[in-house]
Design an enzyme around this catalytic site. Structure first.
Site, PDB file in Angstrom:
ATOM      1  N   TYR A 117       9.194   2.703   0.729  1.00 49.25           N
ATOM      2  CA  TYR A 117       8.717   1.478   0.253  1.00 49.25           C
ATOM      3  C   TYR A 117       7.814   0.648   1.582  1.00 49.25           C
ATOM      4  CZ  TYR A 117       8.176  -3.099  -1.983  1.00 49.25           C
ATOM      5  OH  TYR A 117       7.526  -4.149  -2.487  1.00 49.25           O
TER       6      TYR A 117
ATOM      7  N   GLU B 267       6.921   1.927   4.639  1.00 46.81           N
ATOM      8  CA  GLU B 267       5.896   2.692   5.362  1.00 46.81           C
ATOM      9  C   GLU B 267       4.814   2.943   4.156  1.00 46.81           C
ATOM     10  OE1 GLU B 267       5.643   2.659   8.480  1.00 46.81           O
ATOM     11  OE2 GLU B 267       7.363   3.431   9.338  1.00 46.81           O
TER      12      GLU B 267
HETATM   13  N1  LIG Z   1       8.168  -9.308  -6.681  1.00 44.22           N
HETATM   14  C1  LIG Z   1       8.074  -9.810  -5.532  1.00 44.22           C
HETATM   15  O1  LIG Z   1       8.864 -10.590  -4.860  1.00 44.22           O
HETATM   16  C2  LIG Z   1       7.358  -8.984  -4.437  1.00 44.22           C
HETATM   17  C3  LIG Z   1       7.454  -9.176  -3.103  1.00 44.22           C
HETATM   18  C4  LIG Z   1       6.951  -8.289  -2.329  1.00 44.22           C
HETATM   19  C5  LIG Z   1       5.701  -7.474  -2.853  1.00 44.22           C
HETATM   20  N2  LIG Z   1       5.594  -7.281  -4.081  1.00 44.22           N
HETATM   21  C6  LIG Z   1       4.742  -6.396  -4.657  1.00 44.22           C
HETATM   22  O2  LIG Z   1       4.021  -6.752  -5.914  1.00 44.22           O
HETATM   23  C7  LIG Z   1       3.826  -5.620  -6.842  1.00 44.22           C
HETATM   24  C8  LIG Z   1       4.401  -6.071  -7.988  1.00 44.22           C
HETATM   25  O3  LIG Z   1       5.937  -6.347  -8.021  1.00 44.22           O
HETATM   26  P1  LIG Z   1       6.671  -6.863  -9.237  1.00 44.22           P
HETATM   27  O4  LIG Z   1       7.665  -7.637  -8.639  1.00 44.22           O
HETATM   28  O5  LIG Z   1       5.893  -7.089 -10.201  1.00 44.22           O
HETATM   29  O6  LIG Z   1       7.351  -5.446  -9.706  1.00 44.22           O
HETATM   30  P2  LIG Z   1       7.328  -4.564 -10.890  1.00 44.22           P
HETATM   31  O7  LIG Z   1       8.250  -3.357 -11.006  1.00 44.22           O
HETATM   32  O8  LIG Z   1       7.786  -5.490 -12.165  1.00 44.22           O
HETATM   33  O9  LIG Z   1       5.973  -4.281 -11.158  1.00 44.22           O
HETATM   34  C9  LIG Z   1       5.277  -2.933 -10.873  1.00 44.22           C
HETATM   35  C10 LIG Z   1       4.506  -2.367 -11.939  1.00 44.22           C
HETATM   36  O10 LIG Z   1       4.069  -1.186 -11.330  1.00 44.22           O
HETATM   37  C11 LIG Z   1       4.066  -0.148 -12.366  1.00 44.22           C
HETATM   38  N3  LIG Z   1       3.865   1.290 -11.604  1.00 44.22           N
HETATM   39  C12 LIG Z   1       4.833   1.689 -10.946  1.00 44.22           C
HETATM   40  N4  LIG Z   1       4.456   3.003 -10.342  1.00 44.22           N
HETATM   41  C13 LIG Z   1       3.282   3.047 -11.042  1.00 44.22           C
HETATM   42  C14 LIG Z   1       2.373   4.137 -11.136  1.00 44.22           C
HETATM   43  N5  LIG Z   1       2.640   5.301 -10.424  1.00 44.22           N
HETATM   44  N6  LIG Z   1       1.245   4.239 -11.645  1.00 44.22           N
HETATM   45  C15 LIG Z   1       1.022   2.890 -12.601  1.00 44.22           C
HETATM   46  N7  LIG Z   1       1.965   1.741 -12.723  1.00 44.22           N
HETATM   47  C16 LIG Z   1       3.013   2.040 -11.686  1.00 44.22           C
HETATM   48  C17 LIG Z   1       5.449  -0.472 -12.978  1.00 44.22           C
HETATM   49  O11 LIG Z   1       5.681   0.337 -14.226  1.00 44.22           O
HETATM   50  C18 LIG Z   1       5.426  -1.887 -13.070  1.00 44.22           C
HETATM   51  O12 LIG Z   1       5.090  -2.305 -14.191  1.00 44.22           O
HETATM   52  C19 LIG Z   1       4.518  -4.516  -6.181  1.00 44.22           C
HETATM   53  O13 LIG Z   1       3.371  -3.795  -5.367  1.00 44.22           O
HETATM   54  C20 LIG Z   1       5.405  -4.944  -5.181  1.00 44.22           C
HETATM   55  O14 LIG Z   1       5.464  -4.026  -4.067  1.00 44.22           O
HETATM   56  C21 LIG Z   1       6.350  -8.075  -5.219  1.00 44.22           C
END
Ligand SMILES: NC(=O)c1ccc[n+]([C@@H]2O[C@H](COP(=O)([O-])OP(=O)(O)OC[C@H]3O[C@@H](n4cnc5c(N)ncnc54)[C@H](O)[C@@H]3O)[C@@H](O)[C@H]2O)c1
Length: 316
Positions: free
Chosen positions: A150, A152
């Site tokens: 995640y 990296e």
């Molecule tokens: N929620 C947080 O606190 C937080 C903090 C830091 C970064 N982020 C970043 O924000 C983004 C959204 O996070 P979130 O909390 O909504 O997580 P989440 O898991 O609810 O959303 C991620 C979405 O991406 C989809 N997904 C995963 N792999 C995929 C692929 N290969 N192709 C298409 N879709 C794919 C999943 O099905 C999911 O709907 C992520 O990139 C995460 O790294 C979130």
């Protein structure tokens, strides 16, 4: 600002996820056409069922590790499993999603001339030796540990964004998102807010690891989405990376007590040994976001927590 800008065709990858679905709501409410791309790896259709009949909403089930050919003005690249339980389940796929996903979406931005925003993370700072972390801090990341897929992966995605900017003059934005909570989080993804709420709703004991004095900061999802919208529509030369999160710190014990008071289901608090890599604090430095975007979180924990609890009650 996005709210007043003319309608655009906007792609949200990971649009069915926790943050992505709230972002789709906001973009549609502002009159934009939204194309939601998701493979439902860590989300459910429930997050977006209310949007399926919306005339400006379109859903494509697609894995971002494969190329996508659509015509688009803006890309929010959010697709990636975000909680340790999920991103460690298939770590190779996690790295592919970050890296191949970024390459594919940057390629799409290059072909269409779209502006593109990357949802990066505070985890790019790794186990920081500096608190709070300004964007200029390069981080302290283990390249071969179980979290590296995640951390990296997201770091490499940032590299790709800035190389596409330097090499192809793309219009890029990079947001480093800190701990965010709210409705549509998954109940069993191991994040502390959803964990505590669901333990309390079941009447189980609430488990604190360590003595609970370690602090965390929690940004309510609506605030975070506002930050993403402002960053996307900021001036061309503003690329980030920009930290987005809530700088107010609460101890884990305080959070547990708030949850117990709000749910009042007879749960008691139990203490277990602290895992080795648990950071003692993780507050964001949001000086840049305040200065450049005029953004700071507005919704305090005491307001966001009851809304989140109501959501999880509804699921039960
Ligand atoms: N929620 C947080 O606190 C937080 C903090 C830091 C970064 N982020 C970043 O924000 C983004 C959204 O996070 P979130 O909390 O909504 O997580 P989440 O898991 O609810 O959303 C991620 C979405 O991406 C989809 N997904 C995963 N792999 C995929 C692929 N290969 N192709 C298409 N879709 C794919 C999943 O099905 C999911 O709907 C992520 O990139 C995460 O790294 C979130």
């Amino acid at each position: 600002m996005n709210q007043s800008s003319p309608p655009q065709r906007i792609l949200v990858t990971g649009g069915a996820g926790f943050l992505g679905s709230h972002l789709c709501d906001r973009l549609l409410a502002s009159g934009h056409d939204v194309l939601c791309v998701d493979n439902f790896y860590t989300s459910t259709r429930r997050n977006i069922t209310h949007l399926l009949e919306h005339p400006n909403f379109e859903l494509i089930r697609h894995d971002v590790t494969f190329p996508l050919y659509v015509e688009i003005d803006r890309i929010y690249n959010l697709a990636c499993p975000a909680s340790p339980i999920h991103y460690q389940r298939d770590p190779v796929q996690t790295t592919k999603t970050s890296v191949h996903g970024a390459i594919n979406m940057l390629g799409l931005a290059k072909r269409t001339g779209a502006r593109i925003l990357q949802a990066s993370t505070s985890e790019v700072y790794g186990d920081p030796e500096l608190h709070p972390q300004p964007e200029s801090y390069w981080g302290n990341v283990n390249p071969i540990g179980i979290r590296s897929c995640y951390d990296e992966g997201k770091r490499c995605a940032e590299t790709l964004f800035f190389d596409y900017r330097r090499q192809h003059n793309l219009s890029i934005k990079v947001a480093r998102i800190f701990n965010t909570y709210g409705p549509r989080m998954l109940p069993n993804d191991g994040r502390v807010v959803s964990n505590f709420i669901n333990q309390a709703l079941r009447g189980d004991s609430i488990t604190i690891y360590g003595d609970g004095s370690q602090t965390r900061s929690f940004c309510y999802v609506d605030d975070l989405v506002e930050g993403l919208l402002r960053l996307m529509e900021s001036d061309e030369e503003i690329t980030g990376p920009i930290n987005l999160g809530n700088p107010n710190e609460f101890s884990i014990k305080e959070l547990a007590e708030k949850v117990v008071n709000l749910i009042d289901n007879g749960s008691n608090i139990v203490y277990e040994p602290l895992p080795q890599d648990d950071p003692t604090q993780r507050p964001p430095d949001i000086g840049q976001a305040r200065k450049v975007l005029g953004w700071e979180p507005k919704i305090p924990l005491d307001e966001g927590l009851p809304i989140t609890i109501d959501f999880f009650k509804g699921l039960m």
